[in-house]
Design a protein around this motif. Structure first.
Motif, PDB file in Angstrom:
ATOM      1  N   SER A  34      19.438  69.937  31.841  1.00  0.00           N
ATOM      2  CA  SER A  34      19.426  68.481  31.691  1.00  0.00           C
ATOM      3  C   SER A  34      20.842  67.961  31.533  1.00  0.00           C
ATOM      4  N   TRP A  35      20.985  66.686  31.785  1.00  0.00           N
ATOM      5  CA  TRP A  35      22.193  65.939  31.450  1.00  0.00           C
ATOM      6  C   TRP A  35      21.810  64.863  30.434  1.00  0.00           C
ATOM      7  N   TYR A  36      22.579  64.792  29.376  1.00  0.00           N
ATOM      8  CA  TYR A  36      22.459  63.746  28.372  1.00  0.00           C
ATOM      9  C   TYR A  36      23.753  62.942  28.375  1.00  0.00           C
ATOM     10  N   ARG A  37      23.702  61.793  27.749  1.00  0.00           N
ATOM     11  CA  ARG A  37      24.928  61.022  27.556  1.00  0.00           C
ATOM     12  C   ARG A  37      24.888  60.313  26.210  1.00  0.00           C
ATOM     13  N   VAL A  47      19.385  61.756  30.349  1.00  0.00           N
ATOM     14  CA  VAL A  47      19.656  61.078  31.611  1.00  0.00           C
ATOM     15  C   VAL A  47      18.801  61.647  32.735  1.00  0.00           C
ATOM     16  N   ALA A  48      18.806  62.974  32.871  1.00  0.00           N
ATOM     17  CA  ALA A  48      18.074  63.614  33.962  1.00  0.00           C
ATOM     18  C   ALA A  48      17.775  65.056  33.589  1.00  0.00           C
ATOM     19  N   SER A  49      16.652  65.559  34.104  1.00  0.00           N
ATOM     20  CA  SER A  49      16.257  66.944  33.860  1.00  0.00           C
ATOM     21  C   SER A  49      15.764  67.577  35.137  1.00  0.00           C
ATOM     22  N   SER A  58      13.373  64.723  36.830  1.00  0.00           N
ATOM     23  CA  SER A  58      13.003  63.474  36.179  1.00  0.00           C
ATOM     24  C   SER A  58      14.258  62.739  35.739  1.00  0.00           C
ATOM     25  N   TYR A  59      14.139  61.419  35.635  1.00  0.00           N
ATOM     26  CA  TYR A  59      15.286  60.572  35.336  1.00  0.00           C
ATOM     27  C   TYR A  59      14.937  59.494  34.322  1.00  0.00           C
TER      28      TYR A  59
END
Length: 120
Positions: A34-37, A47-49, A58-59
């Motif tokens: 995933s990306w987090y912010r 943010v997205a996985s 998923s977003y």
């Protein structure tokens, strides 16, 4: 276990950036990525996985249609292509991994983050 992000920087509104995360020390191909912010004064948000097979990413609603997450299991990397960037996308972006450990649960790993600033 290590996650190292790269690709952040300063970009004008409407521009694009591509973030990359290189993983090592754990079973990347079995892990959800995933990306987090986190923006100043705000909580960290997802943010997205993308799952281990790269199927069904998923977003967050705020980035859907503008950001694309992808992974390369052969290279142990996950990327976030960001387009049509807005000032509200300004944040530190973190790479996250969730490695399944069977009956022992899940181990989570975090990168140190990379700064993305969207400003004219």
């Amino acid at each position: 276990e290590q996650l190292e992000e790269s690709g952040g920087g300063l970009v004008q509104p409407g521009g694009s950036l591509r973030l990359s995360c290189e993983a090592s020390g754990f079973q990347f191909s079995r892990s959800a990525m995933s990306w987090y912010r986190q923006a100043p004064g705000k909580e960290r948000e997802l943010v997205a996985s993308i799952d281990s097979d790269g199927i069904g990413p998923s977003y967050a609603v705020s980035v859907k249609g503008r950001f694309t997450i992808s992974r390369d299991n052969a290279k142990s990397t996950v990327s976030l292509q960001m387009s049509t960037l807005k000032p509200e996308d300004t944040a530190v972006y973190y790479c996250h991994a969730a490695e399944p450990m069977g009956r022992f649960g899940t181990l989570e790993y975090w990168g140190r983050g990379t700064q993305v600033t969207v400003s004219s």
